[in-house]
Design a protein around this motif. Structure first.
Motif, mmCIF file in Angstrom:
data_model
loop_
_atom_site.group_PDB
_atom_site.id
_atom_site.type_symbol
_atom_site.label_atom_id
_atom_site.label_comp_id
_atom_site.label_asym_id
_atom_site.label_seq_id
_atom_site.Cartn_x
_atom_site.Cartn_y
_atom_site.Cartn_z
ATOM 1 N N GLU A 71 40.545 27.145 75.204
ATOM 2 C CA GLU A 71 40.602 28.422 74.490
ATOM 3 C C GLU A 71 41.921 28.552 73.757
ATOM 4 O O GLU A 71 42.958 28.104 74.228
ATOM 5 C CB GLU A 71 40.428 29.593 75.452
ATOM 6 C CG GLU A 71 39.025 29.712 75.980
ATOM 7 C CD GLU A 71 38.776 30.995 76.760
ATOM 8 O OE1 GLU A 71 39.739 31.757 77.000
ATOM 9 O OE2 GLU A 71 37.614 31.233 77.115
ATOM 10 N N GLU A 74 41.749 33.323 69.921
ATOM 11 C CA GLU A 74 40.548 33.980 69.414
ATOM 12 C C GLU A 74 39.238 33.271 69.734
ATOM 13 O O GLU A 74 38.178 33.870 69.606
ATOM 14 C CB GLU A 74 40.654 34.112 67.886
ATOM 15 C CG GLU A 74 41.852 34.920 67.440
ATOM 16 C CD GLU A 74 41.998 34.909 65.925
ATOM 17 O OE1 GLU A 74 41.109 34.391 65.233
ATOM 18 O OE2 GLU A 74 43.015 35.428 65.445
ATOM 19 N N HIS A 75 39.295 31.993 70.121
ATOM 20 C CA HIS A 75 38.070 31.211 70.241
ATOM 21 C C HIS A 75 38.021 30.360 71.508
ATOM 22 O O HIS A 75 39.052 29.960 72.033
ATOM 23 C CB HIS A 75 37.932 30.250 69.049
ATOM 24 C CG HIS A 75 37.764 30.941 67.755
ATOM 25 N ND1 HIS A 75 38.828 31.243 66.942
ATOM 26 C CD2 HIS A 75 36.658 31.406 67.130
ATOM 27 C CE1 HIS A 75 38.389 31.865 65.866
ATOM 28 N NE2 HIS A 75 37.082 31.986 65.953
ATOM 29 N N THR A 76 36.806 30.082 71.919
ATOM 30 C CA THR A 76 36.538 28.995 72.844
ATOM 31 C C THR A 76 36.195 27.810 71.956
ATOM 32 O O THR A 76 35.344 27.918 71.074
ATOM 33 C CB THR A 76 35.364 29.322 73.777
ATOM 34 O OG1 THR A 76 35.692 30.506 74.513
ATOM 35 C CG2 THR A 76 35.080 28.185 74.737
ATOM 36 N N ILE A 123 35.682 34.336 71.446
ATOM 37 C CA ILE A 123 35.743 34.561 72.894
ATOM 38 C C ILE A 123 34.729 35.628 73.280
ATOM 39 O O ILE A 123 34.644 36.679 72.661
ATOM 40 C CB ILE A 123 37.171 34.940 73.328
ATOM 41 C CG1 ILE A 123 38.067 33.711 73.149
ATOM 42 C CG2 ILE A 123 37.208 35.436 74.777
ATOM 43 C CD1 ILE A 123 39.498 33.889 73.529
ATOM 44 N N GLY A 124 33.938 35.322 74.283
ATOM 45 C CA GLY A 124 32.897 36.226 74.768
ATOM 46 C C GLY A 124 31.539 35.984 74.141
ATOM 47 O O GLY A 124 30.534 36.464 74.653
ATOM 48 N N ALA A 125 31.476 35.229 73.056
ATOM 49 C CA ALA A 125 30.193 34.945 72.396
ATOM 50 C C ALA A 125 29.588 33.662 72.965
ATOM 51 O O ALA A 125 30.268 32.858 73.602
ATOM 52 C CB ALA A 125 30.384 34.819 70.894
ATOM 53 N N GLU A 126 28.304 33.488 72.730
ATOM 54 C CA GLU A 126 27.600 32.282 73.170
ATOM 55 C C GLU A 126 27.706 31.203 72.093
ATOM 56 O O GLU A 126 27.624 31.508 70.901
ATOM 57 C CB GLU A 126 26.120 32.593 73.425
ATOM 58 C CG GLU A 126 25.890 33.479 74.631
ATOM 59 C CD GLU A 126 26.291 32.802 75.934
ATOM 60 O OE1 GLU A 126 25.987 31.608 76.115
ATOM 61 O OE2 GLU A 126 26.929 33.472 76.770
#
Length: 158
Positions: A71, A74-76, A123-126
């Motif tokens: 991570e 802002e992103h995975t 982050i938090g999205a699939e």
């Protein structure tokens, strides 16, 4: 300026074509070293250093491995991990050569972890693009690319 290895097109075809928009518009690649912003007048010096290191480096195999995740703010980031001790050695040799030339490579990430990015997911999205069957394959790396000057340069290994 970035020094990268680009996988062969038949391997890249296993990667999704979406999931990097707005984050990384470059073709799929493995970063070997990152110099950051380099004045155009140093292009010859940078190219010379890379050529010198590559002239003493034999072509070597690279193998994709499992899907990894890390991570940022802002992103995975989903990526394919890379298995290659010789790639790590090439990174270390370039880092040493640039340091000796008083042009140190970017130290934002102190530990070199070779990978190919597959998808950036907020982050938090699939994830939308990460395949159930990860990209697989092996190839012989026989060159690196220098990106970031007006014209990309390909430099062959020994």
């Amino acid at each position: 300026v970035c020094i990268v290895v680009v996988p062969p097109s038949e391997l890249i075809s296993q990667f999704p074509t979406t999931g990097k928009e707005g984050e990384d518009s470059s073709p799929h690649h493995i970063t070997v070293g990152y110099l950051g912003s380099v004045p155009l007048e140093l292009e010859g010096k940078v190219t010379s250093i890379v050529q010198r290191v590559c002239e003493s480096t034999r072509a070597f195999p690279i193998r994709l491995s499992k899907i990894g995740i890390f991570e940022n703010d802002e992103h995975t980031v989903y990526h394919s991990t890379i298995k290659s001790r010789k790639l790590i050695r090439l990174h270390d040799d370039l880092k040493t050569a640039f340091s000796m030339a008083q042009m140190p490579m970017d130290a934002k990430y102190p530990e070199y972890t070779p990978h190919i990015t597959i998808e950036y997911v907020p982050i938090g999205a699939e994830p939308q693009c990460v395949p159930d069957n990860p990209p697989q394959g092996e190839w012989i790396a026989d060159s690196v690319w220098l990106w970031g000057f007006q014209t990309p340069h390909m430099v062959f290994l020994k």
